[in-house]
Design a protein around this motif. Structure first.
Motif, PDB file in Angstrom:
ATOM      1  N   ILE A  22       0.838  -1.197   0.000  1.00 25.74           N
ATOM      2  CA  ILE A  22       0.000   0.000   0.000  1.00 25.74           C
ATOM      3  C   ILE A  22       0.877   1.253   0.000  1.00 25.74           C
ATOM      4  CG2 ILE A  22      -1.677   1.336   1.320  1.00 25.74           C
ATOM      5  CD1 ILE A  22      -2.784  -1.314   2.379  1.00 25.74           C
ATOM      6  N   LEU A  25       1.341   4.085  -3.074  1.00 24.05           N
ATOM      7  CA  LEU A  25       1.033   5.502  -2.896  1.00 24.05           C
ATOM      8  C   LEU A  25       2.276   6.360  -3.107  1.00 24.05           C
ATOM      9  CD1 LEU A  25      -1.270   5.252   0.257  1.00 24.05           C
ATOM     10  CD2 LEU A  25      -1.973   5.537  -2.123  1.00 24.05           C
ATOM     11  N   GLU A  63      -7.331   6.121  -5.774  1.00 22.96           N
ATOM     12  CA  GLU A  63      -7.078   6.069  -4.333  1.00 22.96           C
ATOM     13  C   GLU A  63      -6.203   7.211  -3.830  1.00 22.96           C
ATOM     14  OE1 GLU A  63      -4.161   3.273  -6.424  1.00 22.96           O
ATOM     15  OE2 GLU A  63      -6.308   3.763  -6.521  1.00 22.96           O
ATOM     16  N   TRP A 115     -10.417   8.192   3.132  1.00 22.24           N
ATOM     17  CA  TRP A 115     -10.717   7.043   2.274  1.00 22.24           C
ATOM     18  C   TRP A 115     -12.135   6.520   2.523  1.00 22.24           C
ATOM     19  CZ3 TRP A 115      -5.176   5.365   3.469  1.00 22.24           C
ATOM     20  CH2 TRP A 115      -4.352   5.584   2.345  1.00 22.24           C
ATOM     21  N   ALA A 142     -15.417   7.123  -0.201  1.00 20.39           N
ATOM     22  CA  ALA A 142     -16.097   5.964  -0.774  1.00 20.39           C
ATOM     23  C   ALA A 142     -17.571   5.960  -0.403  1.00 20.39           C
ATOM     24  CB  ALA A 142     -15.428   4.672  -0.292  1.00 20.39           C
ATOM     25  N   TYR A 184      -8.698   2.346   3.809  1.00 15.31           N
ATOM     26  CA  TYR A 184      -8.121   2.023   2.504  1.00 15.31           C
ATOM     27  C   TYR A 184      -8.775   0.786   1.900  1.00 15.31           C
ATOM     28  CZ  TYR A 184      -4.631   0.917  -1.066  1.00 15.31           C
ATOM     29  OH  TYR A 184      -4.011   0.628  -2.261  1.00 15.31           O
ATOM     30  N   PHE A 241     -12.222   1.585   0.659  1.00 17.79           N
ATOM     31  CA  PHE A 241     -12.147   2.370  -0.569  1.00 17.79           C
ATOM     32  C   PHE A 241     -11.817   1.489  -1.765  1.00 17.79           C
ATOM     33  CE2 PHE A 241     -10.195   5.015  -3.772  1.00 17.79           C
ATOM     34  CZ  PHE A 241     -10.950   6.167  -3.752  1.00 17.79           C
ATOM     35  N   MET A 242     -10.819   0.621  -1.612  1.00 19.23           N
ATOM     36  CA  MET A 242     -10.388  -0.220  -2.724  1.00 19.23           C
ATOM     37  C   MET A 242     -11.457  -1.238  -3.123  1.00 19.23           C
ATOM     38  SD  MET A 242      -7.530   1.066  -3.534  1.00 19.23           S
ATOM     39  CE  MET A 242      -6.833  -0.142  -4.673  1.00 19.23           C
ATOM     40  N   LYS A 283     -14.110   1.009  -5.127  1.00 15.32           N
ATOM     41  CA  LYS A 283     -13.737   1.849  -6.268  1.00 15.32           C
ATOM     42  C   LYS A 283     -14.073   1.195  -7.618  1.00 15.32           C
ATOM     43  CE  LYS A 283      -8.967   0.790  -7.537  1.00 15.32           C
ATOM     44  NZ  LYS A 283      -7.647   1.397  -7.839  1.00 15.32           N
TER      45      LYS A 283
END
Length: 270
Positions: free
Chosen positions: A10, A14, A116, A170, A174, A256, A259-260, A263
């Protein structure tokens, strides 16, 4: 999925987009003040105006007093300003995140764009404003108070707030895609949270039966420790700091992942 669950993966992913994050953050900060006469000055003028109003109400009209360590007499305005600095980071992220993805729809629909990183742009922008306010705090302390060596611990004290703001951004960005009412709900919740955090009062003034809530509130420990290291020359409460940091890391990781997972459906919902 295993790569998503790996914290090192991760962070590496980023970090790979750091230039893009920097450019988008610069654009976000400049656009926010474009067309105004004072420009970036609003980033510290707003909290100053708010601070003046609350200081007048709480300090002059209501006659509020703040319990301080023996031999220390920090100005009432600076004590409140420490709380506002931390709270404004939370408020800027919480108010902006639900509408974040909705405002970048053209980016979201591009398959190759790393969506993200958009919450990180919001968080970085909020921390730029916080850095300006911290600089003003240090200047005010130099003029009206006493500079302490413990001020050097300020970045460490604020570290839990960094991870907490990442996770919050995050998660709310979302959630804002799927629940459009979040845009209207969050400003109300932010105002409520302001009075449930020790911005205008010390935690010691809270009844013992309610202090469990303040121990779970990540803003509480950060605000109290910021006052300790900047105004009173005391060390942070490392036990509370460690717990807050651990909870913030969990919040960042969970935000995170949420969110992932969501998405992939952003483009269809938008």
């Amino acid at each position: 999925m295993s790569s998503i669950l790996n914290p090192l993966t991760i962070v590496a992913g980023l970090f790979r987009h750091r230039y893009l994050i920097g450019q988008l953050t610069r654009r976000d900060v400049l656009l926010k003040y474009r067309g105004s006469y004072l420009g970036l000055a609003w980033s510290f003028l707003y909290p100053l105006l708010l601070l003046s109003a609350f200081t007048f109400v709480f300090g002059k009209i209501l006659g509020a007093r703040w319990p301080q360590p023996a031999g220390q007499a920090a100005p009432f305005a600076l004590i409140m300003y420490c709380g506002l600095i931390v709270f404004n980071i939370f408020a800027e992220v919480a108010n902006g995140a639900p509408r974040l993805i909705l405002g970048y729809q053209s980016y979201v629909k591009k398959i190759i764009f790393p969506v993200e990183i958009l919450p990180l742009v919001l968080v970085t922008s909020a921390w730029i404003h916080a850095a300006i306010n911290l600089l003003m705090l240090l200047l005010a302390i130099a003029l009206f108070g006493e500079l302490h060596p413990t001020m050097l611990l300020t970045p460490i004290v604020l570290l839990p707030m960094v991870f907490f703001s990442f996770g919050l951004a995050w998660f709310l960005s979302a959630a804002g895609v799927f629940v459009r009412d979040m845009v209207h709900v969050m400003p109300v919740l932010v105002q409520v949270f302001m009075f449930l955090s020790p911005v205008f009062y010390a935690v010691s003034a809270v009844p013992q039966s309610l202090r469990w809530f303040y121990q779970l509130n990540p803003l509480s420990a950060v605000i109290e420790d910021l006052r300790r290291v900047t105004l009173w020359g005391e060390m942070p409460h490392w036990g509370s700091w460690s717990i807050t940091l651990a909870l913030s890391l969990v919040m960042a990781f969970a935000g995170y992942l949420i969110f992932m997972r969501g998405k992939e459906e952003f483009a269809d919902v938008l």
